[in-house]
Design an enzyme around this catalytic site. Structure first.
Site, PDB file in Angstrom:
ATOM      1  N   GLY A 209      28.363 -56.060  76.114  1.00 39.58           N
ATOM      2  CA  GLY A 209      28.273 -54.994  75.106  1.00 39.58           C
ATOM      3  C   GLY A 209      29.639 -54.666  74.553  1.00 39.58           C
ATOM      4  N   ASN A 210      29.762 -53.530  73.923  1.00 36.37           N
ATOM      5  CA  ASN A 210      31.076 -53.095  73.435  1.00 36.37           C
ATOM      6  C   ASN A 210      31.172 -51.568  73.500  1.00 36.37           C
ATOM      7  OD1 ASN A 210      30.195 -51.951  70.766  1.00 36.37           O
ATOM      8  ND2 ASN A 210      29.521 -54.071  70.486  1.00 36.37           N
ATOM      9  N   HIS A 211      32.340 -51.041  73.156  1.00 33.85           N
ATOM     10  CA  HIS A 211      32.600 -49.606  73.353  1.00 33.85           C
ATOM     11  C   HIS A 211      32.109 -48.710  72.223  1.00 33.85           C
ATOM     12  CE1 HIS A 211      34.771 -50.106  77.018  1.00 33.85           C
ATOM     13  NE2 HIS A 211      35.641 -50.941  76.472  1.00 33.85           N
ATOM     14  N   ALA A 277      27.916 -51.826  65.694  1.00 34.24           N
ATOM     15  CA  ALA A 277      28.855 -52.848  66.169  1.00 34.24           C
ATOM     16  C   ALA A 277      28.011 -53.906  66.888  1.00 34.24           C
ATOM     17  CB  ALA A 277      29.869 -52.230  67.108  1.00 34.24           C
TER      18      ALA A 277
END
Ligand code: C5P
Length: 399
Positions: A209-211, A277
């Site tokens: 995943g991402n932030h 995102a």
């Protein structure tokens, strides 16, 4: 249909003689179809009676934090309920408290927690109104985003004549009407907005995943809804909320699910904003069982995810399509080529070099990249402020 229909207006009355005029104002708002709630400072009850106000507003009123039955009047709920908070009349004392953040009554507590636009109609004697601190406080509260209906000139309760009279109720209604009409720039438009990260499963418990917090997309959805749009928000995993807003939220996890949700709702939409995102890659295979850690090294083969924005941009069909870009070098050039490649109308560019911009931050600093105009750079502002800039730009282009 009146723009006031079903609008929730919280009228806050402070202790000035002009308070009697606010009773007429409440009647006018009710006649226009607005839903009105009234709160007062404790001293204001000496000028207008709670009974008069509850009869006119057809609602219970409040002027203290605590109720007679031992429970409390929740100032946060008032602030969340309202579409507009109107403080009329606004006295010099409440004005100075608003300027400094001083909070010792229900009106000020509600003001500090209000999420909606706050409009004030000052009323005071002419010398008080002209005093440099009053003028400075009025300027100050404007910088916080409050909107001022200036006092007018005429005979004052003191017997003096000059500027300081609260604007007449009919004119305040017209002011609010103009405000509501111009702020509903996206009425009748359908907006499809994506937000948050995507999670790409590795096994039943792990993911890539991402932030991304989702904050930008959620602010866009809420601001669009406030501007009258019908909003569908497709969100990856995020702790953000649209509670209290008439927004259809579709929760997804992976890029493929997000693509699906965006495609399913594309035809109906006038505007599409991809602020999610999206993970560029996903594991080629998702293990059925939790992967054991007995290997010293492991390799996960990744395959490319579809570019959702590119896919929708090439369907296009006269929709206004917006994408985001985060660039670390040759920002403008790269954003321009992204605009062309993905066939979209606007790229909102932010750069990571900026301390005020980016993932998880409350502020953002953006540049608009379009085919026809020069890049337009904005100052750093809250994500809510950025959302409004983006939506105002879109409204201008599509109307
Ligand atoms: O190409 P890049 O990832 O920089 O483009 C960012 C824009 O493209 C964002 O609007 C993002 O939501 C969108 N995007 C997408 N699908 C992907 C990757 C990015 O829609 N797989």
């Amino acid at each position: 249909m009146s723009v006031f229909k079903d609008k929730k207006i919280l009228v806050a009355i402070t202790a000035g003689i002009a308070a009697y005029k606010t009773t007429f104002l409440i009647r006018l708002l009710i006649k226009e179809g607005a839903e009105v709630k009234v709160i007062l400072t404790p001293d204001a009850t000496a000028f207008v009676s709670p009974l008069t106000l509850s009869t006119l507003s057809k609602n219970t009123i409040a002027y203290e934090f605590n109720k007679a039955d031992g429970t409390w009047n929740n100032h946060v709920e008032y602030g969340l309920w309202a579409d507009i908070m109107l403080i009329a009349p606004l006295t010099a004392r409440t004005l100075s408290s608003m300027a400094t953040g001083y909070c010792d009554n229900l009106v000020l507590g509600t003001y500090l927690s209000a999420k909606c636009p706050v409009i004030v109609a000052p009323a005071m004697d002419l010398d008080m109104y002209q005093h440099p601190t009053t003028q400075r406080n009025l300027e100050l509260i404007q910088t916080y985003g409050n909107i001022i209906i200036p006092a007018t000139s005429g005979e004052l309760a003191s017997g003096l004549s000059g500027q300081g009279r609260m604007e007449e109720p009919e004119n305040i209604v017209e002011f609010l009407r103009a405000y509501l009409s111009s702020s509903l720039k996206l009425q009748g438009k359908k907006l499809l907005i994506s937000a948050g990260p995507t999670y790409e499963s590795i096994d039943p418990v792990r993911f890539i995943g991402n932030h991304s917090s989702g904050k930008m997309g959620f602010e866009l959805a809420k601001a669009a809804s406030n501007m009258g749009a019908e909003v569908i928000l497709v969100s990856g995993p995020s702790s953000q909320s649209v509670e209290g807003f008439p927004i259809q939220r579709i929760d997804v996890t992976s890029a493929l699910e997000m693509l699906d949700a965006m495609q399913n709702n594309f035809d109906e939409s006038d505007v599409v904003i991809m602020s999610a995102a999206v993970s560029d890659y996903r594991p080629q295979d998702i293990a059925d069982q939790k992967i054991k850690k007995d290997l010293d090294e492991m390799t996960i083969k990744l395959v490319k995810n579809p570019d959702i924005l590119h896919t929708l941009g090439h369907i296009k069909r006269k929709k206004f399509i917006v994408g985001f870009a985060l660039e670390t070098q040759n920002a403008i050039e790269n954003a321009k080529s992204k605009l062309k490649r993905k066939n979209v109308d606007l790229i909102v560019l932010n750069t990571l070099e900026d301390a005020e911009a980016g993932f998880g931050k409350d502020t953002n600093k953006v540049t608009f990249i379009t085919q026809e105009d020069q890049p337009q750079q904005f100052a750093a502002k809250s994500k809510e402020g950025v959302a409004k800039d983006i939506l105002n730009y879109i409204a201008e282009k599509i109307n």
